[in-house]
Write an enzyme that holds these catalytic residues in place. Structure first.
Site, PDB file in Angstrom:
ATOM      1  N   ALA A  67       0.868  -1.164   0.000  1.00  0.00           N
ATOM      2  CA  ALA A  67       0.000   0.000   0.000  1.00  0.00           C
ATOM      3  C   ALA A  67       0.913   1.224   0.000  1.00  0.00           C
ATOM      4  CB  ALA A  67      -0.910  -0.023   1.219  1.00  0.00           C
ATOM      5  N   GLY A 111       0.463  -4.835   0.980  1.00  0.00           N
ATOM      6  CA  GLY A 111      -0.819  -4.814   0.290  1.00  0.00           C
ATOM      7  C   GLY A 111      -0.712  -5.310  -1.149  1.00  0.00           C
ATOM      8  N   GLU A 114      -0.884  -9.010  -0.844  1.00  0.00           N
ATOM      9  CA  GLU A 114      -2.267  -9.374  -0.488  1.00  0.00           C
ATOM     10  C   GLU A 114      -3.163  -9.281  -1.721  1.00  0.00           C
ATOM     11  OE1 GLU A 114      -2.128  -6.436   2.705  1.00  0.00           O
ATOM     12  OE2 GLU A 114      -2.654  -8.036   4.105  1.00  0.00           O
ATOM     13  N   GLU A 134       4.931  -5.247   6.799  1.00  0.00           N
ATOM     14  CA  GLU A 134       4.212  -4.245   7.603  1.00  0.00           C
ATOM     15  C   GLU A 134       4.809  -4.057   8.996  1.00  0.00           C
ATOM     16  OE1 GLU A 134       2.775  -6.404   5.570  1.00  0.00           O
ATOM     17  OE2 GLU A 134       1.006  -5.507   4.629  1.00  0.00           O
TER      18      GLU A 134
HETATM   19  N1  CO8 Z   1       4.599   3.204  -0.758  1.00  0.00           N
HETATM   20  C1  CO8 Z   1       5.016   4.383  -1.247  1.00  0.00           C
HETATM   21  N2  CO8 Z   1       6.175   4.528  -1.912  1.00  0.00           N
HETATM   22  C2  CO8 Z   1       6.958   3.460  -2.056  1.00  0.00           C
HETATM   23  C3  CO8 Z   1       6.586   2.196  -1.551  1.00  0.00           C
HETATM   24  C4  CO8 Z   1       5.336   2.093  -0.878  1.00  0.00           C
HETATM   25  N3  CO8 Z   1       4.873   0.934  -0.392  1.00  0.00           N
HETATM   26  N4  CO8 Z   1       7.571   1.307  -1.836  1.00  0.00           N
HETATM   27  C5  CO8 Z   1       8.521   1.993  -2.505  1.00  0.00           C
HETATM   28  N5  CO8 Z   1       8.162   3.293  -2.632  1.00  0.00           N
HETATM   29  C6  CO8 Z   1       8.895   4.363  -3.290  1.00  0.00           C
HETATM   30  C7  CO8 Z   1      10.100   4.788  -2.453  1.00  0.00           C
HETATM   31  O1  CO8 Z   1       9.698   5.698  -1.456  1.00  0.00           O
HETATM   32  C8  CO8 Z   1      10.979   5.405  -3.504  1.00  0.00           C
HETATM   33  O2  CO8 Z   1      10.471   6.710  -3.769  1.00  0.00           O
HETATM   34  P1  CO8 Z   1      11.485   7.979  -3.853  1.00  0.00           P
HETATM   35  O3  CO8 Z   1      12.294   7.694  -5.057  1.00  0.00           O
HETATM   36  O4  CO8 Z   1      10.561   9.129  -3.986  1.00  0.00           O
HETATM   37  O5  CO8 Z   1      12.281   7.953  -2.597  1.00  0.00           O
HETATM   38  C9  CO8 Z   1      10.717   4.563  -4.740  1.00  0.00           C
HETATM   39  O6  CO8 Z   1       9.457   3.894  -4.494  1.00  0.00           O
HETATM   40  C10 CO8 Z   1      11.773   3.497  -4.969  1.00  0.00           C
HETATM   41  O7  CO8 Z   1      11.899   2.733  -3.789  1.00  0.00           O
HETATM   42  P2  CO8 Z   1      13.302   2.505  -3.034  1.00  0.00           P
HETATM   43  O8  CO8 Z   1      14.229   3.629  -3.297  1.00  0.00           O
HETATM   44  O9  CO8 Z   1      13.012   2.174  -1.621  1.00  0.00           O
HETATM   45  O10 CO8 Z   1      13.820   1.204  -3.830  1.00  0.00           O
HETATM   46  P3  CO8 Z   1      14.836   0.099  -3.269  1.00  0.00           P
HETATM   47  O11 CO8 Z   1      15.234  -0.690  -4.468  1.00  0.00           O
HETATM   48  O12 CO8 Z   1      15.890   0.704  -2.434  1.00  0.00           O
HETATM   49  O13 CO8 Z   1      13.948  -0.823  -2.301  1.00  0.00           O
HETATM   50  C11 CO8 Z   1      11.983  -2.019  -1.644  1.00  0.00           C
HETATM   51  C12 CO8 Z   1      12.852  -1.554  -2.805  1.00  0.00           C
HETATM   52  C13 CO8 Z   1      12.743  -3.018  -0.763  1.00  0.00           C
HETATM   53  C14 CO8 Z   1      10.728  -2.667  -2.218  1.00  0.00           C
HETATM   54  C15 CO8 Z   1      11.590  -0.794  -0.779  1.00  0.00           C
HETATM   55  O14 CO8 Z   1      11.068   0.201  -1.636  1.00  0.00           O
HETATM   56  C16 CO8 Z   1      10.585  -1.047   0.299  1.00  0.00           C
HETATM   57  O15 CO8 Z   1      10.889  -1.627   1.319  1.00  0.00           O
HETATM   58  N6  CO8 Z   1       9.311  -0.604   0.080  1.00  0.00           N
HETATM   59  C17 CO8 Z   1       8.283  -0.693   1.069  1.00  0.00           C
HETATM   60  C18 CO8 Z   1       7.730  -2.089   1.187  1.00  0.00           C
HETATM   61  C19 CO8 Z   1       6.702  -2.153   2.295  1.00  0.00           C
HETATM   62  O16 CO8 Z   1       6.984  -1.948   3.445  1.00  0.00           O
HETATM   63  N7  CO8 Z   1       5.436  -2.450   1.932  1.00  0.00           N
HETATM   64  C20 CO8 Z   1       4.363  -2.597   2.864  1.00  0.00           C
HETATM   65  C21 CO8 Z   1       3.571  -1.340   2.899  1.00  0.00           C
HETATM   66  S1  CO8 Z   1       2.347  -1.357   4.184  1.00  0.00           S
HETATM   67  C22 CO8 Z   1       1.035  -2.190   3.507  1.00  0.00           C
HETATM   68  O17 CO8 Z   1       1.074  -2.606   2.395  1.00  0.00           O
HETATM   69  C23 CO8 Z   1      -0.151  -2.339   4.370  1.00  0.00           C
HETATM   70  C24 CO8 Z   1      -1.326  -2.969   3.666  1.00  0.00           C
HETATM   71  C25 CO8 Z   1      -2.571  -2.830   4.500  1.00  0.00           C
HETATM   72  C26 CO8 Z   1      -3.699  -2.254   3.700  1.00  0.00           C
HETATM   73  C27 CO8 Z   1      -3.985  -0.854   4.089  1.00  0.00           C
HETATM   74  C28 CO8 Z   1      -4.915  -0.168   3.107  1.00  0.00           C
HETATM   75  C29 CO8 Z   1      -5.023   1.355   3.222  1.00  0.00           C
END
Ligand code: CO8
Length: 260
Positions: A67, A111, A114, A134
């Site tokens: 998400a 998400g 999921e 998460e």
């Molecule tokens: N949301 C928003 N932006 C994101 C997300 C995300 N989930 N994932 C990556 N991005 C963005 C980064 O902020 C970055 O943006 P910017 O260039 O502006 O800084 C860009 O995408 C590229 O990402 P990274 O620089 O981090 O890329 P890396 O190669 O270093 O890392 C990863 C890749 C490992 C995938 C890393 O991006 C990461 O850990 N992302 C987050 C993963 C995560 O924690 N996901 C879970 C989110 S919580 C969730 O899904 C809850 C669901 C419940 C439902 C709720 C409904 C409302």
């Protein structure tokens, strides 16, 4: 076709392709993106020329990295509660009668994972990574992660992954039955489209019954599931397509489905 801001849609023969398209945010699920996916799947579901739907992520890096964290970061309990955490959109996607394949390229997290698990089955690129991170953000899965991982992987591994936030590889996802098949990343989309075309070559109402029953296996006792299967199996004999299919076999012809 319809113009969307966060997804791309295109039809390939009888297959509807939806590409999650927020590559700068690794295709993370913003409210707009989830709403657009719900709309696009409903449009394909209502389109008689479409027999199967494929959902994939744009770019090589991600299917969907969760998400949208930037959208959620400052939300209150009531904000999330009122928005129902995408449950209406997920409900709409779950109500689609046509089969939906998630073609998972790259990161498939939170998400996003999921969402892939809510599709009918997953084809994974060999580069795919699955996880529920998460807990590393101070929250927990909210769209089925704790339930669907546990059904797919069993309690111990699901528990370990939800508590550590670590990712698993496509190979492990395959070994544990989370995904149907793993294919080289460069072949993923072609393979998914070919698989979808094969599904779409069958009778649509019959495929919908088959999909309903496999999904029901997750939600019912064996006795209940078997009873439902038997009733729906009998019901196929009220369709034209069952007559057409069996007659074509006997006459060594290709069936021409009527979807009736
Ligand atoms: N949301 C928003 N932006 C994101 C997300 C995300 N989930 N994932 C990556 N991005 C963005 C980064 O902020 C970055 O943006 P910017 O260039 O502006 O800084 C860009 O995408 C590229 O990402 P990274 O620089 O981090 O890329 P890396 O190669 O270093 O890392 C990863 C890749 C490992 C995938 C890393 O991006 C990461 O850990 N992302 C987050 C993963 C995560 O924690 N996901 C879970 C989110 S919580 C969730 O899904 C809850 C669901 C419940 C439902 C709720 C409904 C409302």
């Amino acid at each position: 076709g319809t113009n969307y801001a966060t997804i791309l849609t295109e039809t390939r023969g009888a297959v509807g392709l939806i590409t999650l398209n927020r590559p700068k945010a690794l295709n993370s699920l913003s409210p707009e993106l989830v709403a657009e996916v719900a709309k696009a799947t409903a449009v394909y579901d209502a389109d008689p020329s479409i027999g199967c739907i494929v959902i994939t992520g744009s770019g090589q890096k991600a299917f969907a990295a969760g998400a949208d964290i930037k959208f959620m970061a400052d939300k209150s309990y009531m904000d999330m509660h009122k928005q129902r955490a995408y449950s209406a959109e997920f409900g709409a996607i779950a109500n689609v009668s046509k089969p939906i394949i998630a073609a998972v390229n790259g990161f498939c997290l939170g998400g996003g994972c999921e969402f892939a698990m809510a599709c009918d089955f997953i084809l994974a690129a060999d580069t795919a990574k699955f996880g529920q991170p998460e807990i590393t953000l101070g929250t927990i899965p909210g769209l089925g992660g704790t339930q669907r991982w546990t059904r797919a992987l069993g309690k111990s591994r699901a528990m370990e992954l939800v508590l550590t936030g670590e990712m698993i590889t496509a190979q492990e996802a395959l070994a544990r039955g989370l995904v149907a098949r793993v294919v080289p990343a460069a072949e993923l989309l072609d393979d998914a489209l070919k698989t979808a075309a094969k599904i779409a070559s069958h009778s649509q109402p019959i495929a919908a019954l088959a999909k309903t029953l496999v999904n029901a296996a997750f939600e019912s006792s064996l006795a209940e599931g078997l009873r439902l299967e038997r009733m729906l199996f009998y019901s196929t004999f009220s369709t034209k397509d069952q007559k057409i299919g069996m007659k074509a076999f006997i006459e060594k012809q290709k069936p021409e489905w009527t979807n009736e």
